[in-house]
Design a protein around this motif. Structure first.
Motif, PDB file in Angstrom:
ATOM      1  N   LEU A  73       0.835  -1.189   0.000  1.00  0.00           N
ATOM      2  CA  LEU A  73       0.000   0.000   0.000  1.00  0.00           C
ATOM      3  C   LEU A  73       0.876   1.248   0.000  1.00  0.00           C
ATOM      4  O   LEU A  73       2.080   1.183   0.268  1.00  0.00           O
ATOM      5  CB  LEU A  73      -0.909   0.022   1.237  1.00  0.00           C
ATOM      6  N   SER A  74       0.281   2.401  -0.276  1.00  0.00           N
ATOM      7  CA  SER A  74       1.043   3.644  -0.234  1.00  0.00           C
ATOM      8  C   SER A  74       1.545   3.889   1.179  1.00  0.00           C
ATOM      9  O   SER A  74       0.919   3.462   2.165  1.00  0.00           O
ATOM     10  CB  SER A  74       0.172   4.818  -0.685  1.00  0.00           C
ATOM     11  N   GLU A  75       2.653   4.585   1.287  1.00  0.00           N
ATOM     12  CA  GLU A  75       3.233   4.868   2.600  1.00  0.00           C
ATOM     13  C   GLU A  75       2.263   5.684   3.444  1.00  0.00           C
ATOM     14  O   GLU A  75       2.172   5.479   4.666  1.00  0.00           O
ATOM     15  CB  GLU A  75       4.554   5.613   2.437  1.00  0.00           C
ATOM     16  N   GLU A  76       1.536   6.594   2.818  1.00  0.00           N
ATOM     17  CA  GLU A  76       0.596   7.439   3.568  1.00  0.00           C
ATOM     18  C   GLU A  76      -0.526   6.618   4.191  1.00  0.00           C
ATOM     19  O   GLU A  76      -0.890   6.826   5.353  1.00  0.00           O
ATOM     20  CB  GLU A  76       0.012   8.523   2.656  1.00  0.00           C
ATOM     21  N   VAL A  77      -1.070   5.687   3.431  1.00  0.00           N
ATOM     22  CA  VAL A  77      -2.146   4.846   3.956  1.00  0.00           C
ATOM     23  C   VAL A  77      -1.618   3.927   5.050  1.00  0.00           C
ATOM     24  O   VAL A  77      -2.218   3.796   6.125  1.00  0.00           O
ATOM     25  CB  VAL A  77      -2.801   4.025   2.819  1.00  0.00           C
ATOM     26  N   THR A  78      -0.480   3.283   4.805  1.00  0.00           N
ATOM     27  CA  THR A  78       0.094   2.355   5.784  1.00  0.00           C
ATOM     28  C   THR A  78       0.437   3.061   7.093  1.00  0.00           C
ATOM     29  O   THR A  78       0.068   2.584   8.176  1.00  0.00           O
ATOM     30  CB  THR A  78       1.364   1.702   5.211  1.00  0.00           C
ATOM     31  N   SER A  79       1.126   4.166   7.023  1.00  0.00           N
ATOM     32  CA  SER A  79       1.531   4.878   8.241  1.00  0.00           C
ATOM     33  C   SER A  79       0.334   5.505   8.945  1.00  0.00           C
ATOM     34  O   SER A  79       0.314   5.578  10.183  1.00  0.00           O
ATOM     35  CB  SER A  79       2.568   5.956   7.908  1.00  0.00           C
ATOM     36  N   SER A  80      -0.653   5.938   8.190  1.00  0.00           N
ATOM     37  CA  SER A  80      -1.841   6.539   8.805  1.00  0.00           C
ATOM     38  C   SER A  80      -2.629   5.512   9.605  1.00  0.00           C
ATOM     39  O   SER A  80      -3.082   5.798  10.718  1.00  0.00           O
ATOM     40  CB  SER A  80      -2.741   7.154   7.723  1.00  0.00           C
TER      41      SER A  80
END
Length: 228
Positions: free
Chosen positions: A177-184
């Protein structure tokens, strides 16, 4: 007297064993990864796996091969509700910025039955569709904010912990997944004290778990559940 004591002790032991091996009810809030035609509720939810007449480049052809069936088929768990919807996003924004409020996770989160365990497996379509990320917000959401990923995921977790207070809640984070989605998702799960299962090594065909990938997901989720 000895006989009476033995009967009481035996009854106590059977009661203990019954509580240990009592099946726990699991509900799933998911997307295409958790679908199989004829095995989702509500029955009108769109499915990716097992749809009659559809041929896909994926070797999962039987419901018994899905990660959730494998999990629920164990001694400890029984499936309460599988509210999975193919192509669904967590927030109300879908592909090509379409309004997905009819199928989003935050729309379907109210329909999970009475589970002991809730497994949330989403974010994949939010990542693929490139939905707006938005800001972290943990209260007083506006309708417009729920079309962004972060506030919608906050809203989802807040609702689950509030309205299913007796359930153990787990979030499952897909690979790639995108880093933004994963980290969020990781940040929001920490805020709400929700266990975040970050998957690894999931084999996929046509963007979806293969038989091997399903087995890997099942194994990783089962390991996380048994740890608590």
């Amino acid at each position: 007297m000895k006989h009476k004591c033995f009967v009481l002790l035996a009854s106590f032991l059977f009661a203990c064993l019954g509580s240990v091996f009592a099946q726990q009810k699991i509900s799933i809030l998911g997307d295409s990864y958790s679908t199989f035609h004829g095995y989702v509720q509500p029955a009108g939810n769109l499915c990716w796996y097992g749809v009659p007449g559809e041929k896909k480049e994926n070797d999962v052809t039987k419901v018994e091969q899905t990660w959730w069936y494998c999990l629920a088929d164990s001694v400890s768990y029984v499936l309460e509700r599988n509210n999975a919807y193919s192509g669904s996003t967590i927030c109300n924004t879908g592909y090509e910025k379409a309004d997905y409020s009819d199928r989003s996770f935050i729309t379907r989160m109210t329909d999970l039955g009475k589970p002991d365990i809730i497994l949330v497996f989403g974010g994949t379509n939010d990542s693929w569709a490139g939905v707006p990320i938005g800001d972290f917000k943990y209260a007083d959401w506006t309708e417009g904010e729920l079309y962004d990923f972060r506030p919608a995921f906050c809203y989802l977790m807040d609702y689950l912990v509030t309205h299913y207070p007796d359930a153990r809640i787990y979030n499952i984070t897909n690979t790639e997944l995108s880093e933004e989605v994963t980290s969020s998702m990781a940040e929001v799960c920490r805020h709400y004290g929700v266990t975040n299962i970050v998957l690894r090594d999931v084999d996929k065909q046509w963007g979806h778990p293969s038989v091997k990938g399903m087995a890997s997901i099942c194994s990783q989720v089962r390991e996380a559940l048994s740890a608590q």
